[in-house]
Write a protein that holds these residues in place. Structure first.
Motif, PDB file in Angstrom:
ATOM      1  N   VAL A   1       7.478   5.722   1.913  1.00  0.00           N
ATOM      2  CA  VAL A   1       6.930   6.295   0.869  1.00  0.00           C
ATOM      3  C   VAL A   1       8.202   6.996   0.081  1.00  0.00           C
ATOM      4  O   VAL A   1       8.389   6.901  -0.965  1.00  0.00           O
ATOM      5  N   LYS A   2       8.831   7.949   1.157  1.00  0.00           N
ATOM      6  CA  LYS A   2       9.975   8.888   0.405  1.00  0.00           C
ATOM      7  C   LYS A   2      10.975   7.862  -0.469  1.00  0.00           C
ATOM      8  O   LYS A   2      11.379   8.058  -1.458  1.00  0.00           O
ATOM      9  N   LEU A   3      11.472   6.972   0.348  1.00  0.00           N
ATOM     10  CA  LEU A   3      12.367   5.886  -0.195  1.00  0.00           C
ATOM     11  C   LEU A   3      11.749   5.351  -1.470  1.00  0.00           C
ATOM     12  O   LEU A   3      12.413   5.122  -2.554  1.00  0.00           O
ATOM     13  N   GLY A   4      10.562   4.701  -1.536  1.00  0.00           N
ATOM     14  CA  GLY A   4       9.815   4.245  -2.727  1.00  0.00           C
ATOM     15  C   GLY A   4       9.765   5.363  -4.033  1.00  0.00           C
ATOM     16  O   GLY A   4      10.030   4.997  -5.180  1.00  0.00           O
TER      17      GLY A   4
ATOM     18  N   ARG B   1       9.783  17.227  -3.692  1.00  0.00           N
ATOM     19  CA  ARG B   1       9.363  16.320  -2.842  1.00  0.00           C
ATOM     20  C   ARG B   1      10.101  16.453  -1.207  1.00  0.00           C
ATOM     21  O   ARG B   1       9.611  16.010  -0.198  1.00  0.00           O
ATOM     22  N   ASN B   2      11.278  16.870  -1.317  1.00  0.00           N
ATOM     23  CA  ASN B   2      11.867  17.120  -0.109  1.00  0.00           C
ATOM     24  C   ASN B   2      11.311  17.917   0.835  1.00  0.00           C
ATOM     25  O   ASN B   2      10.949  17.974   2.074  1.00  0.00           O
ATOM     26  N   ILE B   3      10.769  19.097   0.193  1.00  0.00           N
ATOM     27  CA  ILE B   3      10.045  20.286   0.913  1.00  0.00           C
ATOM     28  C   ILE B   3       8.801  19.586   1.354  1.00  0.00           C
ATOM     29  O   ILE B   3       8.388  19.885   2.754  1.00  0.00           O
ATOM     30  N   MET B   4       7.946  18.842   0.608  1.00  0.00           N
ATOM     31  CA  MET B   4       6.789  18.187   1.076  1.00  0.00           C
ATOM     32  C   MET B   4       6.819  17.332   2.174  1.00  0.00           C
ATOM     33  O   MET B   4       6.105  17.313   3.129  1.00  0.00           O
TER      34      MET B   4
ATOM     35  N   GLY C   1      12.551   3.802  -6.111  1.00  0.00           N
ATOM     36  CA  GLY C   1      11.893   2.888  -6.952  1.00  0.00           C
ATOM     37  C   GLY C   1      11.029   1.891  -6.272  1.00  0.00           C
ATOM     38  O   GLY C   1      11.337   1.691  -4.784  1.00  0.00           O
ATOM     39  N   PHE C   2       9.931   1.341  -6.988  1.00  0.00           N
ATOM     40  CA  PHE C   2       8.879   0.442  -6.402  1.00  0.00           C
ATOM     41  C   PHE C   2       9.388  -0.701  -5.402  1.00  0.00           C
ATOM     42  O   PHE C   2       9.173  -1.130  -4.457  1.00  0.00           O
ATOM     43  N   GLU C   3      10.544  -1.462  -5.993  1.00  0.00           N
ATOM     44  CA  GLU C   3      10.775  -2.498  -5.398  1.00  0.00           C
ATOM     45  C   GLU C   3      11.797  -2.535  -4.047  1.00  0.00           C
ATOM     46  O   GLU C   3      11.830  -2.915  -2.934  1.00  0.00           O
ATOM     47  N   ALA C   4      12.646  -1.231  -4.148  1.00  0.00           N
ATOM     48  CA  ALA C   4      13.142  -0.645  -3.026  1.00  0.00           C
ATOM     49  C   ALA C   4      12.224  -0.320  -1.804  1.00  0.00           C
ATOM     50  O   ALA C   4      12.310  -0.498  -0.434  1.00  0.00           O
ATOM     51  N   GLY C   5      11.002   0.194  -2.397  1.00  0.00           N
ATOM     52  CA  GLY C   5      10.148   0.848  -1.240  1.00  0.00           C
ATOM     53  C   GLY C   5       9.423  -0.421  -0.462  1.00  0.00           C
ATOM     54  O   GLY C   5       9.113  -0.587   0.592  1.00  0.00           O
TER      55      GLY C   5
ATOM     56  N   GLY D   1       0.600  -1.239   0.018  1.00  0.00           N
ATOM     57  CA  GLY D   1       0.062  -0.261  -0.053  1.00  0.00           C
ATOM     58  C   GLY D   1       0.999   1.157   0.056  1.00  0.00           C
ATOM     59  O   GLY D   1       0.346   2.353  -0.440  1.00  0.00           O
ATOM     60  N   THR D   2       2.057   1.187   0.745  1.00  0.00           N
ATOM     61  CA  THR D   2       2.755   2.412   0.630  1.00  0.00           C
ATOM     62  C   THR D   2       3.480   2.938  -0.657  1.00  0.00           C
ATOM     63  O   THR D   2       3.955   3.957  -0.887  1.00  0.00           O
ATOM     64  N   GLN D   3       3.483   1.732  -1.536  1.00  0.00           N
ATOM     65  CA  GLN D   3       4.029   2.184  -2.883  1.00  0.00           C
ATOM     66  C   GLN D   3       2.825   2.293  -3.835  1.00  0.00           C
ATOM     67  O   GLN D   3       3.133   3.081  -4.924  1.00  0.00           O
TER      68      GLN D   3
END
Length: 710
Positions: A257-260, A228-231, A264-268, A152-154
């Motif tokens: 969520v940020k890492l994904g 994205r960093n600001i958000m 990318g999706f798999e890392a997330g 779900g997070t991705q």
């Protein structure tokens, strides 16, 4: 496995669309469980091997539930982080396999689609849901101290955008069909009668090529690393201001969520499984899951074991004030019971009816409900200045002023006009029910039904019994409160009952800290940092300084000197300081207050002859106030005011916002250790006085090495 034991059944229609129905045997709602893995694997093989199949529709066999989430007991059973991580990885495998199917997969959603249920729908290629008010979508895992662990997070950010996803994941909020359509979470909203038909048509059309719809802010912030960093930084600040660092799940959600988004999706997914496992092992999640299990258990219980409740078909509310209006609102809109408000003045009736009108009108404006639905609910509330209709009422809820003589008059008036089975429920906050029932002709029908303000938001109801209250009255009142959307706890009669009794010494101690020169904002901040939603001084302003001053003497008279309020209350009342209600209290209100920032009314220091200076460590300050609450909670259980430690924990969390991540006063006492708690109380007793003397039951428990929960 026999067909009747299976959760999933696959029907291949003549038009070569498969309908996969989920229906967990013996349950009213579908939940996802690890033991379904083999059954799902077999189904996937069957679907992949069928070259004629042109589409798949996933639908629920339950009446009003798609999938309500993962089975929480499955998470609770995990003994190690590795066990929990395996659950998440298995979820990833199943969802990934579903998503990878080369035919269109449509989720046909009606009813609750939450947590793992929404993650399942996200793995489908197309989503259609019903317009029914019973349909709700969300990822409430954060409420259990977890994050969505099945992808779900991705998938959610990739479908609706990062900002909207974070809003859903960090708050656990549930959204309705029209909101889901607007944000792109579902592709179509349809009447329940044509759900399957529309889902099949969508499956025949093929996979939808969709583009993520972003508003201007989304385009500026979500499409580049700098934005994205600001958000994420802003989201982290807002989250910390609410959680005070007491809840690890929101921080983990932001990280995953940020890492994904960056890697990318798999890392997330990999980090999602790791963080899900770690969160499942935290004490915070264990406590939040404990609250979930307790409230689920309570929903299945009768007020008195073995005594079934009678159905309430008609209700009367006495008093058209704020409480009366709120009680009428939840009776009509949640319990779906026609309610008549009785007040001595037509204006009181108008005010009470306007209460519900204003709440429903907000929902209409936000498109949560139609005007027709609003009118239908408003029609459930009527008003009268006479006692017309009382004869046929099943329950009368009294919400007049805290005056025993007036309440006696209400009992007499109702008994002169009602039928022999009508329940008289008093919304008293301090007067013993025994006294209210003392002059009743049918005391067995008299009970306390104590709501908390505002009634439409506060989840707790205290059901207060006196020795003469019948079992039938108890069970019927408990079920009625439950239908109103409340979590009811049954407590024995006594001054302050349970919630106000444990709240009073806590509030008094906060006042003493202020009188010892601690700044008002420092006292409030210390307790908010501890985990309460608002500080005790703010709460006193909200409840009303006059109300607090009125309850104090009642508790002192009945329970002893430890409840004596500081004499400074008299000075506050003499200066006409009642709090928010007259915009004169500890804090500034109205035109005097600056927008966006809560400010102390500095004139109160001069009134009380104080020169505030923060000198105490905030943790020590919070401990002083909380210890008195814990000690009093233990007394309530020992005296039989409470039926169980579980009820005491739920009552404190839902009634006064005791920090949920601590599990409630009794769970918290166990975590401290009863012997350590007694030692703390005795050290405070030596330093600050007899009000901190540990109660006998705690001393006995410490001696025997006992706990409230074994």
């Amino acid at each position: 496995m026999s067909q009747q034991d299976k959760t999933f059944s696959l029907e291949i229609r003549e038009d070569k669309i498969g309908v996969l129905t989920m229906d967990v045997p013996g349950e009213t709602m579908n939940t996802l469980r690890a033991e379904f893995a083999d059954e799902i694997s077999d189904l996937m093989k069957e679907i992949k091997s069928n070259s004629d199949l042109q589409g798949l529709v996933l639908i629920s066999g339950k009446k009003d539930s798609f999938v309500a989430g993962a089975d929480v007991t499955m998470i609770d059973a995990c003994e190690t982080a590795a066990d929990a991580e395996q659950l998440s990885l298995e979820g990833h495998r199943v969802m990934g396999e579903l998503e990878a199917l080369n035919i269109p997969v449509v989720a046909a959603i009606h009813g609750a689609c939450l947590g793992g249920g929404l993650e399942l729908a996200l793995a489908c290629h197309i989503r259609v849901c019903t317009e029914s008010t019973k349909t709700a979508l969300g990822v409430p895992e954060v409420m259990l101290g977890l994050l969505p662990g099945s992808g779900g997070t991705q998938r959610l950010p990739r479908l609706i955008g990062v900002a909207k996803s974070l809003d859903l994941m960090l708050t656990g909020k549930q959204i309705r069909a029209k909101q889901a359509l607007k944000m792109g979470l579902v592709d179509e909203v349809v009447p329940e009668t044509v759900l399957l038909e529309v889902a099949v048509k969508l499956a025949k059309k093929g996979k939808i090529k969709r583009e993520l719809k972003r508003d201007l802010t989304g385009k500026l912030l979500e499409t580049n690393k700098f934005g994205r960093n600001i958000m994420f930084d802003q989201a982290a600040k807002q989250t910390f201001s609410k959680t005070r660092g007491n809840y690890p799940a929101p921080e983990a959600i932001l990280e995953v969520v940020k890492l994904g988004q960056e890697k990318g999706f798999e890392a997330g997914l990999k980090l999602e499984a790791k963080r899900f496992a770690e969160l499942a092992m935290t004490s915070e999640s264990a406590c939040l899951r404990g609250i979930f299990f307790a409230t689920t258990e309570m929903k299945k219980e009768d007020g008195v074991e073995g005594v079934a409740p009678k159905k309430v078909k008609k209700a009367i509310v006495l008093g058209g004030g704020l409480m009366g209006g709120g009680i009428a609102n939840v009776t009509a809109t949640k319990a779906k019971v026609p309610v008549r408000i009785k007040d001595i003045a037509p204006q009181g009736l108008l005010n009470a009816q306007k209460y519900t009108y204003d709440l429903l009108n907000k929902k209409v404006k936000r498109r949560f409900m139609s005007k027709a639905e609003m009118q239908s609910q408003l029609a459930m509330i009527t008003g009268t200045t006479e006692y017309t209709g009382v004869k046929s009422a099943d329950i009368v809820i009294e919400a007049v002023f805290e005056d025993l003589k007036l309440k006696h008059q209400m009992v007499a008036d109702i008994e002169a006009n009602c039928n022999e089975n009508t329940i008289f429920a008093s919304n008293t906050s301090s007067l013993p029910i025994t006294q209210i029932a003392s002059e009743a002709k049918r005391p067995e029908n008299v009970i306390g039904l104590h709501y908390f303000s505002p009634v439409d938001k506060m989840p707790l109801a205290e059901i207060i019994t006196h020795e003469g209250t019948s079992d039938q009255t108890i069970s019927t009142t408990v079920e009625f409160a439950r239908k109103q959307g409340k979590t009811p706890i049954v407590v024995k009669d006594g001054a302050g009952f349970y919630v106000n009794r444990i709240l009073a010494p806590y509030m008094n101690e906060a006042a003493r800290l202020v009188l010892e020169q601690e700044p008002i904002e420092a006292v409030d901040k210390a307790l908010v940092d501890f985990g309460f939603p608002v500080g005790p001084v703010t709460l006193l302003d909200e409840v009303g300084i006059d109300v607090g001053a009125k309850i104090g003497p009642i508790l002192t008279k009945e329970l002893g000197s430890r409840f004596e309020a500081p004499a400074a209350f008299d000075k506050l009342l003499a200066d006409d300081r009642k709090g928010r209600k007259n915009e004169k209290g500890f804090y500034l209100y109205g035109k005097k207050a600056k927008k966006g920032k809560k400010q102390v009314d500095e004139s109160i220091y001069k009134l009380l002859n104080l020169k505030p200076e923060a000198s105490m460590d905030p943790k020590a300050l919070a401990e002083r106030a909380v210890l008195l609450m814990l000690n009093e909670a233990a007394r309530c259980l020992d005296e039989g005011i409470l039926r169980s430690a579980r009820d005491g924990d739920i009552g404190a969390i839902f009634g006064i916002g005791f920090p949920p991540f601590l599990g409630g006063p009794f769970h918290y006492m166990d975590s401290i250790g009863i012997a350590e708690l007694v030692d703390k109380l005795e050290r405070h007793q030596d330093k600050y006085g007899e009000r901190f003397a540990p109660c006998e039951s705690l001393k006995a428990m410490a001696k025997e090495g006992q706990k409230f929960y074994n």
